[in-house]
Design a protein around this motif. Structure first.
Motif, short mmCIF file in Angstrom:
data_model
loop_
_atom_site.label_atom_id
_atom_site.label_comp_id
_atom_site.label_asym_id
_atom_site.label_seq_id
_atom_site.Cartn_x
_atom_site.Cartn_y
_atom_site.Cartn_z
N GLU A 222 -0.44 -1.88 9.15
CA GLU A 222 -0.28 -1.44 7.76
C GLU A 222 -1.14 -2.32 6.87
OE1 GLU A 222 3.67 -0.27 6.29
OE2 GLU A 222 3.35 -1.79 4.72
N LEU A 223 -1.75 -1.70 5.89
CA LEU A 223 -2.56 -2.42 4.90
C LEU A 223 -2.16 -1.93 3.52
CD1 LEU A 223 -6.37 -3.09 4.93
CD2 LEU A 223 -5.33 -2.00 2.95
N SER A 224 -1.89 -2.85 2.61
CA SER A 224 -1.55 -2.47 1.24
C SER A 224 -2.18 -3.46 0.28
CB SER A 224 -0.03 -2.44 1.04
OG SER A 224 0.53 -3.73 1.19
N THR A 225 -2.57 -2.96 -0.88
CA THR A 225 -3.14 -3.81 -1.92
C THR A 225 -2.71 -3.28 -3.28
OG1 THR A 225 -5.21 -4.72 -2.83
CG2 THR A 225 -5.28 -2.46 -1.97
N LEU B 194 11.86 0.45 -2.93
CA LEU B 194 10.87 1.05 -2.03
C LEU B 194 10.69 2.52 -2.35
CD1 LEU B 194 12.01 -0.48 1.39
CD2 LEU B 194 10.49 -1.48 -0.33
N LEU B 195 9.56 3.06 -1.96
CA LEU B 195 9.27 4.49 -2.10
C LEU B 195 8.89 5.01 -0.73
CD1 LEU B 195 8.98 6.87 -4.06
CD2 LEU B 195 6.57 6.25 -4.32
N ASN B 196 9.73 5.90 -0.17
CA ASN B 196 9.56 6.42 1.19
C ASN B 196 9.44 5.28 2.20
OD1 ASN B 196 9.68 8.98 0.20
ND2 ASN B 196 7.55 9.50 0.59
N GLY B 197 10.25 4.23 2.01
CA GLY B 197 10.28 3.13 2.95
C GLY B 197 9.20 2.10 2.79
N LYS B 198 8.33 2.24 1.77
CA LYS B 198 7.21 1.32 1.58
C LYS B 198 7.29 0.67 0.21
CE LYS B 198 5.52 2.96 5.45
NZ LYS B 198 5.56 2.15 6.69
N ASP B 199 6.68 -0.52 0.11
CA ASP B 199 6.61 -1.20 -1.18
C ASP B 199 5.83 -0.36 -2.18
OD1 ASP B 199 8.04 -3.43 -0.48
OD2 ASP B 199 6.29 -4.57 0.18
N PHE B 200 6.22 -0.48 -3.45
CA PHE B 200 5.56 0.28 -4.52
C PHE B 200 5.36 -0.66 -5.70
CE2 PHE B 200 5.60 3.23 -8.18
CZ PHE B 200 4.54 4.05 -7.80
N PHE B 201 4.11 -1.01 -5.98
CA PHE B 201 3.79 -1.96 -7.04
C PHE B 201 4.71 -3.17 -6.95
CE2 PHE B 201 1.63 1.68 -8.95
CZ PHE B 201 0.46 1.08 -9.39
N ARG B 202 4.52 -3.93 -5.89
CA ARG B 202 5.42 -5.05 -5.59
C ARG B 202 5.65 -5.92 -6.82
NH1 ARG B 202 2.27 -4.90 -1.06
NH2 ARG B 202 0.90 -6.56 -1.83
N ASP C 78 -2.36 0.92 -6.82
CA ASP C 78 -1.65 0.52 -5.61
C ASP C 78 -2.12 1.42 -4.48
OD1 ASP C 78 0.72 -0.96 -4.33
OD2 ASP C 78 1.22 1.12 -3.91
N PHE C 79 -2.56 0.82 -3.37
CA PHE C 79 -3.06 1.60 -2.23
C PHE C 79 -2.36 1.14 -0.96
CE2 PHE C 79 -6.02 2.05 1.37
CZ PHE C 79 -6.15 3.43 1.37
N LEU C 80 -1.95 2.12 -0.14
CA LEU C 80 -1.25 1.84 1.11
C LEU C 80 -1.87 2.68 2.22
CD1 LEU C 80 1.23 0.69 2.74
CD2 LEU C 80 2.43 2.77 2.04
N LEU C 81 -2.17 2.04 3.35
CA LEU C 81 -2.68 2.72 4.54
C LEU C 81 -1.83 2.27 5.71
CD1 LEU C 81 -4.91 4.55 5.76
CD2 LEU C 81 -6.22 2.46 6.19
N VAL D 279 -3.96 -11.09 -14.71
CA VAL D 279 -4.41 -10.22 -13.63
C VAL D 279 -3.74 -10.67 -12.35
CG1 VAL D 279 -6.38 -9.32 -12.35
CG2 VAL D 279 -6.64 -9.85 -14.78
N ASN D 280 -3.17 -9.74 -11.61
CA ASN D 280 -2.52 -10.05 -10.33
C ASN D 280 -3.08 -9.13 -9.25
OD1 ASN D 280 -0.04 -11.98 -10.92
ND2 ASN D 280 -0.12 -10.48 -12.58
N TRP D 281 -3.43 -9.75 -8.12
CA TRP D 281 -3.93 -8.98 -6.97
C TRP D 281 -3.14 -9.42 -5.75
CZ3 TRP D 281 -9.19 -9.71 -4.06
CH2 TRP D 281 -9.38 -8.63 -3.19
N ASP D 282 -2.29 -8.53 -5.24
CA ASP D 282 -1.44 -8.80 -4.09
C ASP D 282 -1.87 -7.94 -2.92
OD1 ASP D 282 0.30 -10.62 -5.46
OD2 ASP D 282 1.19 -8.89 -6.45
N ASN D 283 -1.91 -8.55 -1.73
CA ASN D 283 -2.35 -7.83 -0.52
C ASN D 283 -1.39 -8.13 0.62
OD1 ASN D 283 -5.34 -6.98 -1.34
ND2 ASN D 283 -5.02 -9.08 -2.02
N LYS D 284 -1.34 -7.18 1.55
CA LYS D 284 -0.54 -7.37 2.75
C LYS D 284 -1.23 -6.69 3.93
CE LYS D 284 4.05 -6.60 4.77
NZ LYS D 284 5.41 -6.03 4.55
N PHE D 285 -1.41 -7.46 5.00
CA PHE D 285 -1.98 -6.94 6.24
C PHE D 285 -0.97 -7.20 7.34
CE2 PHE D 285 -5.31 -8.62 3.51
CZ PHE D 285 -6.15 -7.51 3.36
N GLU D 286 -0.63 -6.16 8.09
CA GLU D 286 0.42 -6.27 9.11
C GLU D 286 -0.08 -5.63 10.40
OE1 GLU D 286 5.05 -5.83 8.52
OE2 GLU D 286 4.14 -3.88 8.89
#
Length: 346
Positions: free
Chosen positions: A216-219, A63-71, A203-206, A260-267
């Motif tokens: 939280e939203l990450s892609t 993790l980077l600062n508690g968040k996923d980084f290029f899962r 990699d984008f995290l909001l 090509v890989n596209w991973d997303n997470k919506f929480e």
């Protein structure tokens, strides 16, 4: 009189269930990346594939600062994040994201670092305060003889609400081989022949910056292209009582692979409600072709260059001189194509 004040830096300490390493207590060469810092942490081992173990236990996430980084690809951070930016490295059992819904927990209580067995064992890299916001970048490049090249770069933008990361890496130098972690050269990741590789990702995290972390939203989008060209030629002699047999063989293989890989997470979090959605899309295309030519001769063929006997023997017009001494000959060719789409979500 004079007074001398000496201070020591504590390298590691336990805070509850969390093992905390102080990055400033390590002496690293200028320009070192995160992988060099991780290697020097007591009880930590890092292999050539980027797998981290702490006191024998395998780390599930970086993790980077508690968040996923290029899962799924810790090497992006290990090879590109400068070590001087790191403040602390924490190792702990991460609790499940819906742990606050369980008896005895309050939704307003911030998530702790451990205590739930269904979480992941993680290594969490925390950056220094001065790097908590703004842009940082890292790049390197090289060009050599025979048109050999290597280039890579990483750019990061941090804020308390978002994080944006971009990187690329391209080379035609079989870059998978590197000095082994134990000090000797390793060939476990050496590619055969000549491999050209191009890859990149974003990699984008909001996220909600408050302790409640309502949502939280990450892609993460990554793409990789590999072009592997492998060729070999062999000459041999079998010493037999009935007469020596001279062999010539060669193989040529070419494989091109695009992935090509596209991973997303919506929480989404609420007082009595938790929901998450993790859709992902994966695409793989691979084209391959190869040939094998081999022949055995009762006398050693005369050649002015390596492979001349096979060139003449398998030429459309053939070779009368070689036909008189050849025992057998064979030629195989293959073509392969693979294309795969995979869509998952939970």
């Amino acid at each position: 009189g004079e007074a001398t004040v000496k201070a020591s830096k504590i390298l590691m300490v336990m805070r509850g269930d969390t093992l905390v390493y102080n990055a400033d207590a390590l002496n690293l060469a200028a320009g070192s990346m995160l992988e060099r810092l991780i290697e020097q942490l007591p009880g930590v081992q890092l292999d050539d594939a980027g797998q981290i173990t702490v006191n024998g236990s395998r780390v599930d996430k970086l993790l980077l600062n508690g968040k996923d980084f290029f899962r799924g690809d810790p090497l992006v951070a290990l090879e590109n994040l400068p070590a001087y930016m790191v403040d602390e490295v924490k190792v702990y059992q991460q609790e499940a994201p819906d742990a606050y819904l369980r008896p005895g927990r309050d939704e307003d209580e911030p998530q702790s670092s451990g205590g739930w067995e269904d979480g992941s064992y993680v290594m969490d890299v925390w950056l220094k305060r001065e790097y908590a916001a703004g842009w940082i970048g890292n790049a390197e490049g090289a060009y050599g003889t025979d048109r050999r090249y290597q280039a890579r770069a990483l750019a990061l933008r941090f804020s308390d609400r978002s994080r944006t990361s971009l990187y690329f890496n391209l080379n035609n130098t079989n870059d998978t081989r590197r000095p082994g972690r134990s000090g000797n050269w390793t060939s476990a990741w050496t590619a055969s022949g000549l491999t050209a590789m191009k890859e990149g990702g974003i990699d984008f995290l909001l996220t909600d910056p408050t302790p409640r972390r309502r949502g939280e939203l990450s892609t993460t989008l990554t793409a990789r292209y590999e072009d592997a060209d492998s060729r070999s030629e062999t000459s041999g002699t079998q010493f037999l009582t009935s007469g020596d047999v001279f062999s010539r063989s060669r193989t040529a293989d070419r494989t091109k692979k695009t992935s090509v890989n596209w991973d997303n997470k919506f929480e989404l979090r609420a007082k009595r409600f938790y929901a998450s959605l993790t859709p992902s899309v994966q695409f793989v295309r691979q084209n391959s072709a190869g040939t094998t030519q081999a022949a055995d001769f009762r006398r050693e063929p005369v050649e002015t260059y390596r492979g001349q006997a096979l060139d003449s023997l398998f030429a459309p017009a053939g070779s009368r001189a070689l036909d008189s001494i050849v025992i057998n000959r064979r030629e195989d060719a293959y073509l392969g194509r693979q294309e795969e789409w995979m869509v998952t979500g939970k």
